[in-house]
Design an enzyme around this catalytic site. Sequence first.
Site, PDB file in Angstrom:
ATOM      1  N   MET A 184      35.815 -63.278  58.750  1.00  0.00           N
ATOM      2  CA  MET A 184      35.643 -63.456  60.190  1.00  0.00           C
ATOM      3  C   MET A 184      34.219 -63.128  60.629  1.00  0.00           C
ATOM      4  O   MET A 184      34.001 -62.332  61.542  1.00  0.00           O
ATOM      5  CB  MET A 184      36.674 -62.601  60.938  1.00  0.00           C
ATOM      6  CG  MET A 184      38.107 -62.893  60.545  1.00  0.00           C
ATOM      7  SD  MET A 184      38.568 -64.649  60.623  1.00  0.00           S
ATOM      8  CE  MET A 184      38.979 -64.769  62.356  1.00  0.00           C
ATOM      9  N   ASP A 210      32.936 -74.330  61.793  1.00  0.00           N
ATOM     10  CA  ASP A 210      34.187 -75.054  61.493  1.00  0.00           C
ATOM     11  C   ASP A 210      33.994 -76.571  61.554  1.00  0.00           C
ATOM     12  O   ASP A 210      34.949 -77.310  61.827  1.00  0.00           O
ATOM     13  CB  ASP A 210      35.322 -74.610  62.438  1.00  0.00           C
ATOM     14  CG  ASP A 210      35.603 -73.118  62.326  1.00  0.00           C
ATOM     15  OD1 ASP A 210      35.546 -72.587  61.199  1.00  0.00           O
ATOM     16  OD2 ASP A 210      35.863 -72.476  63.361  1.00  0.00           O
ATOM     17  N   ARG A 267      22.069 -60.119  61.208  1.00  0.00           N
ATOM     18  CA  ARG A 267      22.865 -61.038  60.386  1.00  0.00           C
ATOM     19  C   ARG A 267      22.099 -61.443  59.141  1.00  0.00           C
ATOM     20  O   ARG A 267      22.666 -61.590  58.058  1.00  0.00           O
ATOM     21  CB  ARG A 267      23.166 -62.318  61.182  1.00  0.00           C
ATOM     22  CG  ARG A 267      24.382 -62.210  62.014  1.00  0.00           C
ATOM     23  CD  ARG A 267      24.761 -63.512  62.675  1.00  0.00           C
ATOM     24  NE  ARG A 267      25.673 -63.182  63.740  1.00  0.00           N
ATOM     25  CZ  ARG A 267      26.966 -62.933  63.578  1.00  0.00           C
ATOM     26  NH1 ARG A 267      27.518 -63.049  62.399  1.00  0.00           N
ATOM     27  NH2 ARG A 267      27.718 -62.585  64.590  1.00  0.00           N
ATOM     28  N   LEU A 297      28.153 -67.104  59.339  1.00  0.00           N
ATOM     29  CA  LEU A 297      27.078 -66.992  58.350  1.00  0.00           C
ATOM     30  C   LEU A 297      25.819 -67.677  58.875  1.00  0.00           C
ATOM     31  O   LEU A 297      25.893 -68.660  59.609  1.00  0.00           O
ATOM     32  CB  LEU A 297      27.538 -67.633  57.035  1.00  0.00           C
ATOM     33  CG  LEU A 297      28.715 -66.894  56.383  1.00  0.00           C
ATOM     34  CD1 LEU A 297      29.425 -67.786  55.371  1.00  0.00           C
ATOM     35  CD2 LEU A 297      28.244 -65.599  55.720  1.00  0.00           C
ATOM     36  N   HIS A 353      40.611 -73.091  57.907  1.00  0.00           N
ATOM     37  CA  HIS A 353      40.637 -72.832  59.340  1.00  0.00           C
ATOM     38  C   HIS A 353      42.032 -73.185  59.870  1.00  0.00           C
ATOM     39  O   HIS A 353      42.550 -74.262  59.552  1.00  0.00           O
ATOM     40  CB  HIS A 353      39.564 -73.671  60.044  1.00  0.00           C
ATOM     41  CG  HIS A 353      39.491 -73.383  61.502  1.00  0.00           C
ATOM     42  ND1 HIS A 353      38.963 -72.203  62.002  1.00  0.00           N
ATOM     43  CD2 HIS A 353      39.913 -74.090  62.578  1.00  0.00           C
ATOM     44  CE1 HIS A 353      39.051 -72.215  63.316  1.00  0.00           C
ATOM     45  NE2 HIS A 353      39.621 -73.347  63.696  1.00  0.00           N
ATOM     46  N   GLY A 370      44.397 -60.717  53.574  1.00  0.00           N
ATOM     47  CA  GLY A 370      44.190 -61.351  52.267  1.00  0.00           C
ATOM     48  C   GLY A 370      45.354 -62.150  51.730  1.00  0.00           C
ATOM     49  O   GLY A 370      45.452 -62.342  50.515  1.00  0.00           O
TER      50      GLY A 370
HETATM   51  C1  GAR Z   1      44.183 -67.300  58.093  1.00  0.00           C
HETATM   52  O1  GAR Z   1      45.109 -67.828  59.010  1.00  0.00           O
HETATM   53  C2  GAR Z   1      42.918 -68.143  58.091  1.00  0.00           C
HETATM   54  O2  GAR Z   1      43.154 -69.505  58.280  1.00  0.00           O
HETATM   55  C3  GAR Z   1      42.175 -67.555  59.267  1.00  0.00           C
HETATM   56  O3  GAR Z   1      42.400 -66.175  59.177  1.00  0.00           O
HETATM   57  C4  GAR Z   1      43.656 -65.937  58.566  1.00  0.00           C
HETATM   58  C5  GAR Z   1      43.457 -64.990  57.406  1.00  0.00           C
HETATM   59  O4  GAR Z   1      44.677 -64.570  56.885  1.00  0.00           O
HETATM   60  N1  GAR Z   1      40.788 -67.876  59.213  1.00  0.00           N
HETATM   61  C6  GAR Z   1      40.045 -68.068  60.298  1.00  0.00           C
HETATM   62  O5  GAR Z   1      40.475 -67.971  61.431  1.00  0.00           O
HETATM   63  C7  GAR Z   1      38.589 -68.391  60.016  1.00  0.00           C
HETATM   64  N2  GAR Z   1      37.941 -68.843  61.186  1.00  0.00           N
HETATM   65  P1  GAR Z   1      44.761 -63.862  55.474  1.00  0.00           P
HETATM   66  O6  GAR Z   1      43.794 -62.686  55.499  1.00  0.00           O
HETATM   67  O7  GAR Z   1      46.172 -63.402  55.362  1.00  0.00           O
HETATM   68  O8  GAR Z   1      44.387 -64.868  54.427  1.00  0.00           O
END
Ligand code: GAR
Length: 215
Positions: A91, A146, A66, A94, A110, A13
């Site tokens: 993750m 994406d 889903r 949808l 992303h 988060g």
């Molecule tokens: C982030 O790097 C975000 O860009 C990536 O997950 C991480 C979450 O970090 N998102 C994806 O890969 C979506 N496909 P966080 O929980 O510290 O925000």
Amino acid sequence: MNKRIAVLLSGRGSNFQSILAASQSGTLGGQVGIVISNRPGAGGLDIAREAAIQTALIDHQSYESREAFDADLASVLESQSPDLVVLAGFMRILTPGFVSRFAGRLMNIHPSLLPLYPGLHTHQRALDAGDSHAGATVHYVTGELDGGPPILQAKVAVQPDDDEESLAARVLQVEHQIYPTAINWHLSGRLQFEQGRLHLDDKLVPPTGQQWEPS
Ligand code: GAR
């Protein structure tokens, strides 16, 4: 009227935290109304609880499909009437039905320079390809993984001694800058997406998004 966003996350988060900080300092242009996680142990839920923000856990493991998971997710979201639904390290893919229900008010970040490297392991893929730059892209979500229109993109130079972890950490720093900015653009009505074209302040946004200039 005060704008409200809903945040969906699966992990630590840190992006949510940067959005929360922007909201508290008044630069987001809205408030986080709810944080929803599909994973019970997500650190983002703890951050929300500490900030006295409403949380919901919708554990995908308790669902057989889903569609059933997305239906419950959608009804919790609709009860909040958010101006924007923000995927912040969420993750899960949808369903098309969910995506079309929230079309135009569903945003994702992303960790790659889209259209390069949709999907997982983005930093390792950039390193393996010998790319000079990596980065992150905020985009609206469409039915293509994406693949929705990029809004804002930040580039980070790859260093000769970078590994996946060091590169991810530097990209994460710019993620924390660009996500609150793009959310603010949406909430303040500066973004218009019509007939497949995205405009910011009536100017056409380039196909890879506005390029982020650190201030
Ligand atoms: C982030 O790097 C975000 O860009 C990536 O997950 C991480 C979450 O970090 N998102 C994806 O890969 C979506 N496909 P966080 O929980 O510290 O925000």
